[in-house]
Design an enzyme around this catalytic site. Structure first.
Site, PDB file in Angstrom:
ATOM      1  N   GLU A   1      50.497  37.100  41.930  1.00 31.31           N
ATOM      2  CA  GLU A   1      51.841  37.571  41.601  1.00 31.31           C
ATOM      3  C   GLU A   1      52.641  37.862  42.866  1.00 31.31           C
ATOM      4  OE1 GLU A   1      52.894  39.883  37.789  1.00 31.31           O
ATOM      5  OE2 GLU A   1      52.834  41.431  39.338  1.00 31.31           O
TER       6      GLU A   1
ATOM      7  N   HIS B   1      24.260  30.123  38.534  1.00 38.21           N
ATOM      8  CA  HIS B   1      23.905  29.362  37.339  1.00 38.21           C
ATOM      9  C   HIS B   1      25.153  28.889  36.601  1.00 38.21           C
ATOM     10  CE1 HIS B   1      19.772  30.780  37.915  1.00 38.21           C
ATOM     11  NE2 HIS B   1      20.330  31.931  38.245  1.00 38.21           N
TER      12      HIS B   1
ATOM     13  N   LYS C   1      59.149  36.811  30.243  1.00 38.97           N
ATOM     14  CA  LYS C   1      59.526  37.853  29.283  1.00 38.97           C
ATOM     15  C   LYS C   1      60.793  37.467  28.526  1.00 38.97           C
ATOM     16  CE  LYS C   1      57.559  41.744  31.883  1.00 38.97           C
ATOM     17  NZ  LYS C   1      57.873  42.987  32.631  1.00 38.97           N
TER      18      LYS C   1
END
Length: 529
Positions: A322, A351, A455
């Site tokens: 950000e 793994h 937004k």
């Protein structure tokens, strides 16, 4: 490079601070011998800009605000006595409030002590507190933390189910600077409904961390919440963990916030040094610049070899991406900067994706985080002379070596143990590295226009939803997305109409029925009888 040369390079490029125990090894980053010298002028400029920022310069010109998260652990550096006093008073209030909760003088209305904590927030208002809670928490903490960190109804239901009948002994902290963040508002309302259904008066269980005069501040004041703590406009969400945002939940959980602040303060002192070779944040930022070409050419893989640091990569994702992921530089030129960050933990990743890191596409560099102390007590051997912790250390060293054999770059941060002090150090180290790197590549690390764009787009979708459902109710007909979009005068919005109704039909809340067609997008929608 043979082992002797690697050892010599390790000794030449190892940063070690005896007081804190912090170590940074950059020897496995394949920078040329003259790289640091070639970057010295730019690094000194970054130091100067950081000094101006700490002195109170307007570091976020498009918002006209200072950036002062460093003052939170050194109030004496604040540009005004008023700011310094507010910081000190807030930390003292947090300590007193947490002590009162732990001692039972602040309790539920029926007198029962608070034993659980529900934190409602998103982004920096959740990621930092979650990381600290998980890194430092123990089963015997006075309050057990839970989080609403999304606007996912099922996610909130799961958290409430974990709290169960203990809701009557649960203190809720709502964190939002503006008070207008929809995800946090939704979480607050969902929590309030849960308390009400349990026959509990929400304000007597609620605390706000917010900006003075914000929507949340007004709500908490008018409803008579238990307490309010400040969020200042000079502290950004992703750098707020040493403010009330992170300190209040940590103190309520029973963690040592003084130790965390001390660790951050100590690391700030180390990273103010103008001597590049003795400044770990500068070395980090320069390694990022080397690895990515200063243009985000490689991803950062964060591998902490400690379960308690599992959430650190998620915290760093926001802090770094950000801050650095920007379309424009400070002169307005299109640069599309950024460093992608991901990771989990070692040796679990042995793994998982370490296979690709060693043998697949070479588009990354690894940040190993090593913790020297295995556990609080002694370990039993799992083999003669070998403990589980020895295996963990061996896997880290082995992975580092295996990557190096293939020319895959890595750096290693070492701390003596996971403690409030070292967690504060790690937070401060990366905060400073982000700021210095942003200066090196000439971007503003302290705003987030892309977040605001998302937004606004979400708000547009929800406004369209109201129009779409109102139209269906008004016509009483069974219509396709194309027909509805055309009727609303927005034929180019058919995809939004379809996706909105697909979601609405899957839930009972809006009374929408879907009649599937052979081609899914030709399905018809109507209002249930």
């Amino acid at each position: 490079m043979d082992n002797t040369l690697l050892w010599n390079r390790y000794q030449s490029h190892l940063f070690h601070d005896p007081e804190s125990g912090l170590m940074l090894d950059i020897s496995r980053m394949n920078f040329a011998d003259g790289f640091l010298a070639s970057m010295e002028s730019a690094t000194q400029k970054a130091f100067a800009e950081m000094g101006e920022l700490e002195g109170g310069a307007i570091a976020n010109p498009d918002e006209g605000r200072m950036v002062g998260h460093y003052w939170l652990r050194s109030p004496d550096l604040s540009p005004t006595d008023e700011i310094a006093a507010e910081i000190g008073e807030t930390v003292q209030r947090i300590r007193e409030f947490a002590a009162a909760v732990h001692g039972g003088s602040i309790a539920a209305p029926d007198g029962r002590p608070f034993r659980k904590l529900l934190v409602v927030g998103i982004g920096g208002s959740a990621l930092g507190p979650q990381f600290v809670a998980d890194a430092l928490g123990d089963v015997d903490n006075p309050l057990t933390p839970h989080f609403f960190d999304n606007t996912d109804p099922d996610g909130m239901d799961r958290v409430l189910a974990q709290i169960g009948p203990d809701l009557a002994g649960t203190l809720t902290v709502v964190i939002s600077k503006s008070g207008g963040t929809k995800e946090t508002r939704n979480g607050m309302l969902e929590a309030e409904i849960a308390y009400r259904r349990a026959g509990l008066h929400f304000p007597r269980y609620a605390v706000a961390v917010t900006g003075e005069g914000s929507e949340l501040d007004r709500t908490a004041t008018s409803a008579g919440w238990l307490a309010r703590f400040p969020m200042w406009d000079w502290v950004g969400g992703r750098t707020s963990v040493t403010s009330a945002v992170g300190l209040l939940p940590a103190a309520l959980q029973g963690l040592d916030i003084a130790g965390m602040l001390e660790g951050a303060r100590l690391c700030d002192q180390l990273t103010r040094r103008p001597d590049t070779a003795r400044n770990p944040a500068a070395l980090l930022a320069l390694m990022w610049h080397h690895a990515t070409g200063g243009k985000g050419a490689r991803d950062m893989v964060v591998l902490p070899y400690k379960d308690r640091l599992l959430l650190f990569s998620r915290y760093l994702q926001q802090l770094i991406m950000e801050s650095i992921g920007k379309e424009l530089d400070r002169e307005g030129n299109v640069v599309c900067q950024g460093i992608s960050v991901y990771g989990n933990k070692g040796s679990t990743d042995q793994h998982a994706y370490v296979q690709q890191l060693r043998e697949g596409v070479n588009n990354f560099f690894v940040t190993f985080i090593e913790v020297l102390r295995d556990r609080r007590g002694a370990s039993l051997p799992v083999e003669p002379g070998v403990t589980s912790g020895d295996y963990l250390s061996g896997f880290l060293q082995g992975t580092r070596t295996a990557l190096g054999e293939k020319g895959r770059e890595s750096l290693t941060i070492t701390i003596p143990e996971v403690s409030p002090r070292t967690v504060g150090m790690l937070i401060a180290l990366f905060e400073r590295a982000v700021g210095l790197y942003a200066s090196l590549v000439n971007i503003n690390a302290y705003h987030q226009p892309g977040v605001e764009a998302g937004k606004k787009a979400a708000g547009t979708v929800l406004a369209h939803q109201a129009d779409i459902i109102a139209h269906l109710r008004g016509t009483g007909s069974s219509l396709t997305a194309d027909e509805i979009a055309a009727a609303l005068g927005r034929p180019d919005a058919a995809e939004t109409v379809f996706r909105t109704l697909l979601h609405a039909a899957a839930n009972p809340d809006h009374g929408i029925r879907m009649e599937p067609a052979e081609s899914l997008t030709a399905s018809r929608f109507s209002v249930r009888d």
